[in-house]
Motif scaffolding. Structure first.
Motif, PDB file in Angstrom:
ATOM      1  N   LEU A 167      15.354 -51.322 -12.157  1.00 30.16           N
ATOM      2  CA  LEU A 167      15.645 -51.162 -13.587  1.00 30.16           C
ATOM      3  C   LEU A 167      15.933 -49.682 -13.871  1.00 30.16           C
ATOM      4  N   GLY A 168      17.095 -49.410 -14.472  1.00 31.46           N
ATOM      5  CA  GLY A 168      17.472 -48.029 -14.771  1.00 31.46           C
ATOM      6  C   GLY A 168      18.449 -47.442 -13.767  1.00 31.46           C
ATOM      7  N   ALA A 169      18.737 -48.193 -12.690  1.00 29.89           N
ATOM      8  CA  ALA A 169      19.697 -47.717 -11.686  1.00 29.89           C
ATOM      9  C   ALA A 169      21.124 -48.036 -12.130  1.00 29.89           C
ATOM     10  N   THR A 170      22.112 -47.452 -11.453  1.00 29.84           N
ATOM     11  CA  THR A 170      23.506 -47.777 -11.760  1.00 29.84           C
ATOM     12  C   THR A 170      24.281 -48.111 -10.486  1.00 29.84           C
ATOM     13  N   TYR A 171      25.310 -48.943 -10.693  1.00 28.90           N
ATOM     14  CA  TYR A 171      26.308 -49.216  -9.663  1.00 28.90           C
ATOM     15  C   TYR A 171      27.657 -49.054 -10.350  1.00 28.90           C
ATOM     16  N   HIS A 172      28.394 -48.012 -10.045  1.00 29.26           N
ATOM     17  CA  HIS A 172      29.617 -47.672 -10.780  1.00 29.26           C
ATOM     18  C   HIS A 172      29.370 -47.771 -12.285  1.00 29.26           C
ATOM     19  N   SER A 173      28.346 -47.093 -12.749  1.00 30.14           N
ATOM     20  CA  SER A 173      27.971 -46.978 -14.173  1.00 30.14           C
ATOM     21  C   SER A 173      27.430 -48.252 -14.808  1.00 30.14           C
ATOM     22  N   ARG A 174      27.312 -49.338 -14.051  1.00 26.90           N
ATOM     23  CA  ARG A 174      26.710 -50.551 -14.615  1.00 26.90           C
ATOM     24  C   ARG A 174      25.372 -50.842 -13.954  1.00 26.90           C
ATOM     25  N   ALA A 175      24.558 -51.655 -14.652  1.00 26.79           N
ATOM     26  CA  ALA A 175      23.216 -51.929 -14.139  1.00 26.79           C
ATOM     27  C   ALA A 175      23.247 -52.985 -13.035  1.00 26.79           C
ATOM     28  N   PRO A 176      22.688 -52.689 -11.855  1.00 31.10           N
ATOM     29  CA  PRO A 176      22.511 -53.761 -10.880  1.00 31.10           C
ATOM     30  C   PRO A 176      21.657 -54.867 -11.510  1.00 31.10           C
ATOM     31  N   GLY A 177      21.997 -56.098 -11.220  1.00 28.95           N
ATOM     32  CA  GLY A 177      21.329 -57.232 -11.862  1.00 28.95           C
ATOM     33  C   GLY A 177      22.252 -57.904 -12.867  1.00 28.95           C
ATOM     34  N   SER A 178      23.334 -57.189 -13.259  1.00 27.58           N
ATOM     35  CA  SER A 178      24.227 -57.737 -14.289  1.00 27.58           C
ATOM     36  C   SER A 178      25.541 -58.251 -13.707  1.00 27.58           C
ATOM     37  N   ALA A 282      23.165 -43.696  -2.084  1.00 24.79           N
ATOM     38  CA  ALA A 282      24.534 -44.144  -1.834  1.00 24.79           C
ATOM     39  C   ALA A 282      25.471 -43.588  -2.910  1.00 24.79           C
ATOM     40  N   PRO A 283      26.760 -43.372  -2.550  1.00 22.37           N
ATOM     41  CA  PRO A 283      27.683 -42.684  -3.463  1.00 22.37           C
ATOM     42  C   PRO A 283      28.096 -43.493  -4.691  1.00 22.37           C
ATOM     43  N   TRP A 284      27.752 -44.790  -4.750  1.00 23.32           N
ATOM     44  CA  TRP A 284      28.306 -45.620  -5.825  1.00 23.32           C
ATOM     45  C   TRP A 284      27.473 -45.642  -7.104  1.00 23.32           C
ATOM     46  N   GLY A 285      26.432 -44.831  -7.179  1.00 22.23           N
ATOM     47  CA  GLY A 285      25.654 -44.832  -8.419  1.00 22.23           C
ATOM     48  C   GLY A 285      24.364 -44.059  -8.264  1.00 22.23           C
ATOM     49  N   GLU A 286      23.499 -44.182  -9.270  1.00 25.07           N
ATOM     50  CA  GLU A 286      22.224 -43.468  -9.247  1.00 25.07           C
ATOM     51  C   GLU A 286      21.082 -44.416  -8.914  1.00 25.07           C
ATOM     52  N   SER A 287      20.284 -44.010  -7.944  1.00 28.26           N
ATOM     53  CA  SER A 287      19.053 -44.735  -7.653  1.00 28.26           C
ATOM     54  C   SER A 287      17.984 -44.270  -8.636  1.00 28.26           C
ATOM     55  N   THR A 288      17.047 -45.156  -8.964  1.00 26.26           N
ATOM     56  CA  THR A 288      15.918 -44.716  -9.784  1.00 26.26           C
ATOM     57  C   THR A 288      14.861 -44.048  -8.912  1.00 26.26           C
ATOM     58  N   HIS A 289      14.999 -44.242  -7.578  1.00 22.94           N
ATOM     59  CA  HIS A 289      13.941 -43.812  -6.658  1.00 22.94           C
ATOM     60  C   HIS A 289      12.594 -44.304  -7.173  1.00 22.94           C
ATOM     61  N   TRP A 290      12.551 -45.611  -7.426  1.00 25.08           N
ATOM     62  CA  TRP A 290      11.288 -46.246  -7.819  1.00 25.08           C
ATOM     63  C   TRP A 290      10.166 -45.726  -6.910  1.00 25.08           C
ATOM     64  N   LEU A 291      10.417 -45.742  -5.607  1.00 21.77           N
ATOM     65  CA  LEU A 291       9.538 -45.044  -4.675  1.00 21.77           C
ATOM     66  C   LEU A 291      10.380 -44.066  -3.864  1.00 21.77           C
ATOM     67  N   THR A 292       9.831 -42.884  -3.618  1.00 24.91           N
ATOM     68  CA  THR A 292      10.473 -41.969  -2.676  1.00 24.91           C
ATOM     69  C   THR A 292      10.096 -42.422  -1.274  1.00 24.91           C
TER      70      THR A 292
END
Ligand SMILES: *Cc1c(COP(=O)(O)O)cnc(C)c1O
Length: 376
Positions: A167-178, A282-292
């Protein structure tokens, strides 16, 4: 005398949760229906950019409903990431279907698109197309959704996304899960936001959302007496839990920023320790790094991940191995698996560090000090 215990990912309450709970008490909506539940669903759907959100008692329940509504049943095969928590796969067995596990790729640690498409194609040609695919976005890092979705669409495999950790991550600016026919989220105590226990099913399909609500409330037909044409479940989230969720959602952006900050700080601290390899972003979006998470290169260190975990434990710091791949789990020992040893290696060499969004800089420095002591 040791310092207080530092947990991997404890709950992080803001101020608003109690306010919403009080609101629920004052209006006496102490039930699995109510205004805060409705608001939580609406706000959550907006947050992740899905049309509909159905609040449920857990992420596992959400996945169970998603599989059932995708028409998965006895005799069907469902592809699933191997490197994940067991809750990604147990619902496959709840509906009587058979899991087929797929290995990770290096750049995201998530389901390898090349292997996945190969398997789908081969099975389709043999006349045994998998019914569905559960794509997990692990540790807050989105999988490479596009190529996997393309294969699913081409062969009519229903894509279900497990975004419990993302939750809060992105894949090409959209939320994974959608992206799939449905996505699921979790509000368990250790997740990015928590309702003390709960989950969400998201979808753009109105009928799918309606059916999920129906099945989650014992499948009651539209009649004043209790009438049932199919068997349902008691899977709804309570209005009290949803109240906690409303407060948590207000702090989501800040929680993601905090977790990403921990990852950056750990990365910076370990940059001169060549034996430590951080989970890549990965280059396609931002991870939330829920855990490092990191892995230790056995060629360049003389300490194993397990030894490092025990060294942290000795300082009252909780660290955990990477998820044990499901194809290595005793309960799935006879299951079909396709891979090249990536998830096996991540499991053998990996470790997750304390990453809670309320963790202080001083606490994070405790972790860093213990790790660096073994890499000087
Ligand atoms: C936590 C988790 C789940 C299950 O969610 P619950 O709310 O605990 O049932 C499913 N998949 C993954 C990857 C998870 O981390």
């Amino acid at each position: 005398m040791s310092l207080p215990r530092l947990y991997l990912s404890p709950p992080d309450m803001g101020g608003a949760e109690l306010h919403y709970i009080q609101q629920a008490f004052q209006s006496n909506w102490i039930a699995p229906i109510g205004p805060n539940l409705d608001s939580f669903e609406k706000q959550f759907a907006t947050t992740v950019g899905s049309k509909y959100a159905v609040a449920l008692s857990s992420g596992t329940a959400a996945l169970h409903l998603a599989l059932r509504l995708a028409g998965v049943g006895p005799g069907d095969e469902v592809l699933c990431s191997s490197l994940t928590f067991i809750a990604s796969a147990s619902p496959i067995t709840y509906v009587g279907a058979t899991p087929v596990f797929i290995d990770s790729e290096e750049i995201s640690w998530n389901m390898d698109p090349a292997i996945t498409c190969e398997v789908i194609e081969r099975k389709a040609k043999a006349g045994k197309t998998p019914m569905a695919l559960i794509l997990v976005h692990l540790y807050g890092q989105s999988a490479d959704i596009a190529p996997i979705k393309a294969c699913c669409d081409k062969y009519g495999v229903k894509l279900i996304e497990d975004a419990a950790e993302a939750l809060g991550a992105t894949y090409h600016s959209r939320a994974p899960g959608s992206f799939g026919v449905a996505g699921i989220h979790s509000f368990n105590g250790n997740k990015i936001i928590t309702t003390s226990g709960g989950g969400m099913l998201v979808t753009d399909d109105e009928a799918f959302a309606q059916q999920a609500r129906y099945l989650a409330t014992q499948a009651r037909d539209a009649a004043p007496h209790y009438q049932h044409s199919v068997i349902g479940y008691n899977y709804r989230l309570s209005n009290i839990s949803a109240s906690i969720g409303l407060g948590q959602l207000e702090g989501l952006a800040q929680k993601v920023t905090a977790r990403r900050g921990h990852y950056q700080a750990y990365k910076e601290a370990f940059k001169n320790s060549p034996g430590i390899i951080m989970q890549p972003e990965a280059p396609w979006g931002e991870s939330t790094h829920w855990l490092t998470c990191l892995t230790l290169d056995p060629q360049r260190t003389n300490i194993t991940a397990e030894q490092l975990r025990l060294a942290l434990e000795a300082e009252n710091i909780e660290a955990r191995p990477i998820w044990k791949p499901l194809h290595l789990q005793p309960v799935f020992k006879d299951s079909e698996y396709h891979g090249r040893g990536v998830s096996d290696r991540l499991f053998a060499t990996g470790l997750c560090l304390p990453s809670g969004s309320a963790m202080t800089v001083a606490d994070r420095n405790r972790v860093i000090a213990v790790v660096l002591k073994h890499f000087s």
